[in-house]
Design a protein around this motif. Structure first.
Motif, short mmCIF file in Angstrom:
data_model
loop_
_atom_site.label_atom_id
_atom_site.label_comp_id
_atom_site.label_asym_id
_atom_site.label_seq_id
_atom_site.Cartn_x
_atom_site.Cartn_y
_atom_site.Cartn_z
N TYR A 306 -38.77 16.35 -54.43
CA TYR A 306 -38.06 17.61 -54.66
C TYR A 306 -37.46 17.57 -56.06
O TYR A 306 -37.23 16.49 -56.61
N PRO A 307 -37.17 18.74 -56.61
CA PRO A 307 -36.40 18.72 -57.87
C PRO A 307 -35.05 18.08 -57.58
O PRO A 307 -34.49 18.27 -56.49
N ASN A 308 -34.56 17.31 -58.54
CA ASN A 308 -33.30 16.62 -58.31
C ASN A 308 -32.12 17.56 -58.46
O ASN A 308 -31.65 17.82 -59.56
N LEU A 309 -31.64 18.06 -57.31
CA LEU A 309 -30.54 19.00 -57.35
C LEU A 309 -29.19 18.32 -57.28
O LEU A 309 -28.15 18.96 -57.31
N TRP B 7 -24.04 22.20 -49.25
CA TRP B 7 -25.45 22.54 -49.46
C TRP B 7 -26.36 21.33 -49.30
O TRP B 7 -27.49 21.44 -48.83
N PHE B 11 -30.53 19.82 -47.52
CA PHE B 11 -31.50 19.40 -48.52
C PHE B 11 -32.12 18.09 -48.03
O PHE B 11 -31.45 17.06 -48.05
N PRO B 13 -33.89 15.60 -49.11
CA PRO B 13 -33.71 14.32 -49.80
C PRO B 13 -32.33 13.70 -49.58
O PRO B 13 -32.14 12.51 -49.81
N THR B 23 -29.04 9.02 -59.45
CA THR B 23 -29.15 9.99 -58.36
C THR B 23 -28.42 9.48 -57.13
O THR B 23 -27.73 10.22 -56.42
#
Lengths: 310, 174
Positions: A306-309, B7, B11, B13, B23
């Motif tokens: 996924y895009p790293n949000l 949020w 998600f 991930p 990250t």
């Protein structure tokens, strides 16, 4: 066989002499009885008796010629091979012969291996001498010596980190690859796994195939020969050849676009999208993750990016 | 009031421990604050690791993702480092969740005490946590062990003293 008697219901008893000295061992070594009793439940004893006496008279078994399988010296007491024992013996002799043939065949090979070992030891000691007395041997001689070793199949023994081995062969090969791989690389988006290159090149050559080692050594020389190709090794150990003009940053940026577009992608989906091999697609995604552009979702459904949000 | 999920909770991930170090830091920070705010909302003071796996915090049935036991341990370790979690046993199967640290509670209690001009008075622990006077206060209903620690924190600051009385403990504020 001295006499045959009939008892009750059809029995034939065969009385036996004690065995002569030079007789081969039979099915039994000893028995407490000196006779064999054959019992006939229904009939057949008359016919059997007739044939038995016939055979006993003729003694046909003494006339059968005996074959000597091995022309080695005569064994004491060996005059005939009869019955099960004979078969067993023949098998044993055959096995011994096969064994002997194989050992003879490999004798040469073990001699060769010994020699080869000596050669390797010799070359190692010379290589060490070179390393120690660095100044005493000229550059030229070193190169020549290395190329001799290489032609015998022994890789650069002094240092393994130098670009390829410096021989003419690899230089020429590198140049040839440089020409040959331009078009395929462009078709494939500027990057190919080394295994793909190997298959492509050898398929084109038909004869005089390249060994993997030669290919790697040639590829390592791309940069020093100023060819427009590069050999690149990923963290995972995967090696690729890519066009120099190929910019990985651009690739990663476009990868991020692709993933954002679709929300998320697996390596397989990404590969399909770009016409890349799954291996290279995965490497690109992993690189993008390493740079922080993507993050991963690892579940029973598989690995998605996924895009790293975060 | 129903709990508002951040949020990240939806998600996917978020439920995979990220290999990229930067990250991961952001991910863990988000997990820590989620765990703390959830416990605060539910007024949970202890957590059991095995039960936690099935709790909605770590298990989002809607997106069919849950945090692995290893990852939960990592989150808990992060909370412990920040001072919000304490293990109750060596096997790390149960822990105390301090969505407010003892010092923070102590401050709130002292504020209430001084606001009401009750400095120099003595309270029993029961009065503080369960008395009618404190009903509207956040620390009302605070579990004993937590209350004690908060008062100990105040004691360390010299703002209170814990007294042992006949039928339990009490505290005097200065």
């Amino acid at each position: 066989l001295t006499y045959i008697t009939f008892f009750e219901f059809a029995k034939i008893v065969i009385h036996l002499h004690p065995a002569p000295e030079n007789k081969e061992p039979g099915p039994y070594q000893h028995s407490k009885y000196s006779y064999i009793e054959l019992s006939f439940k229904e009939h057949g004893q008359i016919e059997f008796y007739r044939r038995l006496t016939e055979e006993m008279t003729q003694k046909r078994w003494e006339n059968t010629p005996v074959s000597q399988p091995i022309p080695t010296g005569p064994k004491a007491g060996r005059t005939r091979a009869v019955g099960i024992v004979g078969i067993e013996r023949k098998l044993e002799e055959k096995r011994k012969e096969t064994d002997k043939n194989i050992s003879e065949a490999f004798e040469d090979l073990s001699k060769l291996m010994e020699k080869a070992k000596e050669m390797v030891e010799l070359s190692k000691s010379i290589a060490n001498k070179i390393k120690d007395k660095q100044g005493d041997i000229t550059e030229d001689e070193t190169i020549r010596f290395k190329s001799y070793l290489l032609s015998m199949g022994i890789a650069n023994p002094v240092t393994r980190e130098t670009h390829g081995s410096g021989t003419q062969y690899h230089i020429q090969l590198a140049k040839q690859l440089g020409d040959m791989l331009q078009a395929p690389l462009e078709e494939r988006g500027g990057m190919m796994a080394l295994t793909e290159v190997y298959c492509l090149v050898n398929r084109a050559r038909g004869m005089e195939l390249l060994s993997p080692e030669d290919l790697v050594n040639a590829c390592k020389m791309f940069e020093s020969l100023k060819l427009p190709l590069r050999l690149r090794v990923f963290d995972s150990g995967v090696m690729v050849v890519q066009l120099q003009s190929h910019s990985e940053e651009e690739m990663i940026a476009s990868a991020l676009d692709n993933v954002s577009d679709k929300g998320s992608l697996t390596a397989e989906e990404f590969a399909k999208l770009l016409g890349l091999s799954v291996l290279l697609a995965k490497e690109r995604l992993l690189l993008a993750e390493k740079m922080g552009h993507l993050c991963r979702d690892d579940s029973v459904e598989g690995l998605r990016f996924y895009p790293n949000l975060f | 009031m129903s709990f508002e999920w951040p949020w990240q909770y939806n998600f996917p991930p978020f439920f995979t421990l990220q290999p990229n170090v930067d990250t991961r830091q952001k991910q863990l920070a988000a997990w820590c604050s989620l765990v703390l705010s959830y416990c605060r909302h539910q007024k949970l003071y202890t957590l059991d690791v095995l039960e936690a796996q099935e709790s909605p915090v770590f298990n989002n049935k809607k997106i069919e993702r849950k945090l692995s036991v290893e990852a939960i341990q990592v989150v808990f370790e992060e909370l412990r480092k920040k001072g919000n979690l304490e293990w109750l046993d060596k096997n790390k199967s149960r822990c105390l969740i301090m969505w407010r640290r003892p010092e923070e509670w102590g401050k709130l209690i002292y504020q209430w005490v001084s606001k009401n001009g009750m400095v120099n008075s003595v309270f029993t622990l029961y009065e503080l946590a369960n008395g009618d006077d404190t009903e509207k206060e956040e620390f009302h209903g605070l579990e004993d062990w937590m209350l004690l620690r908060s008062l100990q924190a105040l004691q360390a600051e010299g703002k209170a003293e814990i007294i042992t009385m006949d039928d339990g403990k009490g505290v005097k504020f200065f």
